[in-house]
Motif scaffolding. Structure first.
Motif, short mmCIF file in Angstrom:
data_model
loop_
_atom_site.label_atom_id
_atom_site.label_comp_id
_atom_site.label_asym_id
_atom_site.label_seq_id
_atom_site.Cartn_x
_atom_site.Cartn_y
_atom_site.Cartn_z
N MET A 1 5.91 -20.54 -12.60
CA MET A 1 6.99 -20.09 -13.45
C MET A 1 6.49 -18.90 -14.27
N THR A 2 7.24 -17.82 -14.27
CA THR A 2 6.88 -16.63 -15.05
C THR A 2 7.20 -16.86 -16.52
N VAL A 3 6.40 -16.30 -17.39
CA VAL A 3 6.52 -16.51 -18.83
C VAL A 3 7.56 -15.56 -19.42
N THR A 4 8.51 -16.09 -20.22
CA THR A 4 9.53 -15.24 -20.83
C THR A 4 9.94 -15.69 -22.23
N ALA A 5 9.32 -16.68 -22.82
CA ALA A 5 9.74 -17.23 -24.12
C ALA A 5 9.70 -16.16 -25.21
N PRO A 6 10.74 -16.13 -26.08
CA PRO A 6 10.81 -15.10 -27.12
C PRO A 6 9.70 -15.19 -28.17
N ASP A 7 9.23 -16.39 -28.47
CA ASP A 7 8.16 -16.53 -29.47
C ASP A 7 6.77 -16.38 -28.86
N LEU A 8 6.71 -16.08 -27.59
CA LEU A 8 5.43 -15.97 -26.90
C LEU A 8 4.57 -14.84 -27.46
N LYS A 9 5.17 -13.72 -27.80
CA LYS A 9 4.40 -12.58 -28.33
C LYS A 9 3.62 -12.97 -29.57
N ALA A 10 4.28 -13.61 -30.51
CA ALA A 10 3.61 -14.01 -31.76
C ALA A 10 2.45 -14.96 -31.47
N PHE A 11 2.70 -15.93 -30.58
CA PHE A 11 1.64 -16.88 -30.23
C PHE A 11 0.45 -16.15 -29.61
N LEU A 12 0.71 -15.29 -28.64
CA LEU A 12 -0.37 -14.59 -27.93
C LEU A 12 -1.14 -13.64 -28.84
N LEU A 13 -0.44 -12.93 -29.71
CA LEU A 13 -1.14 -12.02 -30.63
C LEU A 13 -2.07 -12.76 -31.58
N ALA A 14 -1.78 -14.04 -31.83
CA ALA A 14 -2.62 -14.84 -32.72
C ALA A 14 -3.85 -15.40 -32.00
N THR A 15 -3.93 -15.25 -30.68
CA THR A 15 -5.07 -15.75 -29.93
C THR A 15 -6.17 -14.69 -29.89
N PRO A 16 -7.42 -15.10 -29.73
CA PRO A 16 -8.50 -14.11 -29.64
C PRO A 16 -8.38 -13.20 -28.42
N PHE A 17 -7.72 -13.66 -27.38
CA PHE A 17 -7.64 -12.88 -26.14
C PHE A 17 -6.72 -11.67 -26.27
N PHE A 18 -5.59 -11.82 -26.95
CA PHE A 18 -4.58 -10.76 -27.01
C PHE A 18 -4.58 -9.99 -28.33
N GLY A 19 -5.43 -10.36 -29.27
CA GLY A 19 -5.45 -9.70 -30.57
C GLY A 19 -5.63 -8.19 -30.46
N GLY A 20 -4.85 -7.44 -31.26
CA GLY A 20 -5.01 -5.99 -31.33
C GLY A 20 -4.26 -5.20 -30.27
N LEU A 21 -3.53 -5.87 -29.40
CA LEU A 21 -2.80 -5.14 -28.35
C LEU A 21 -1.49 -4.59 -28.90
N PRO A 22 -1.18 -3.32 -28.61
CA PRO A 22 0.13 -2.79 -29.00
C PRO A 22 1.24 -3.45 -28.17
N ASP A 23 2.47 -3.41 -28.67
CA ASP A 23 3.61 -4.07 -28.01
C ASP A 23 3.77 -3.74 -26.53
N PRO A 24 3.74 -2.48 -26.13
CA PRO A 24 3.93 -2.20 -24.69
C PRO A 24 2.84 -2.83 -23.82
N SER A 25 1.60 -2.83 -24.31
CA SER A 25 0.50 -3.42 -23.56
C SER A 25 0.64 -4.94 -23.49
N LEU A 26 1.06 -5.52 -24.61
CA LEU A 26 1.28 -6.97 -24.64
C LEU A 26 2.40 -7.35 -23.67
N ASP A 27 3.47 -6.57 -23.65
CA ASP A 27 4.57 -6.83 -22.72
C ASP A 27 4.08 -6.78 -21.27
#
Length: 158
Positions: A1-27
């Motif tokens: 299943m592909t990930v699409t949850a709206p609150d996913l960005k906030a969760f991922l940015l709070a993880t050590p793996f995705f920290g510091g990524l700009p929005d387009p890169s995170l998308d």
């Protein structure tokens, strides 16, 4: 299943793996993740097996262990939401270094080596940030391991 949850960005940015990524890169990276669900007691990865993906813990709790030369199993750590594992196979392209088993129903996001390479080809800046984040986390783990080892050595009178 592909990930699409709206609150996913906030969760991922709070993880050590995705920290510091700009929005387009995170998308871009979110579009590469696949959601995986496991029941309690499931083996997600087994020590020694080939591995070409890593996982970010969305929910649940997992136990990490290694087998000793004598065959006994040694607990290494516990993983909880926001933690990630399996990244070593993406960097060194070796077999899995430990076994990871779910202790409760668990939701993980998987990122394959092939998709990480696609990130490199598409957004080198995001790729560099992700590798830097992985390296930071590996350094933290090494430091904790060093501290545990030094504590054990001090406790045995050596």
């Amino acid at each position: 299943m592909t990930v699409t949850a709206p609150d996913l960005k906030a969760f991922l940015l709070a993880t050590p793996f995705f920290g510091g990524l700009p929005d387009p890169s995170l998308d871009l990276l979110i579009s590469m993740l696949v959601e995986c669900r496991f029941d309690a007691g499931a083996t997600v990865v087994a020590e020694g097996e080939p591995g070409r993906s890593m996982f970010i813990v969305k929910s649940g709790r997992l136990a990490v262990s290694k087998r000793t030369n004598s065959g006994s199993i040694v607990p290494i750590s516990r993983l909880e939401p926001g933690d990630f594992f399996g990244e070593m196979t993406l960097i060194e392209m070796q077999n899995r270094s430990a076994t990871v088993v779910t202790e409760s129903p668990t939701v993980l996001y998987e990122l394959t080596a092939r998709k990480l390479y696609a990130c490199y080809k598409t957004d080198i800046h995001a790729y560099v940030i992700v590798l830097q984040n992985i390296n930071r986390e590996l350094c933290r783990r090494l430091r904790r391991s060093d501290d545990r080892f030094a504590g054990q050595r001090a406790g045995d009178g050596s």
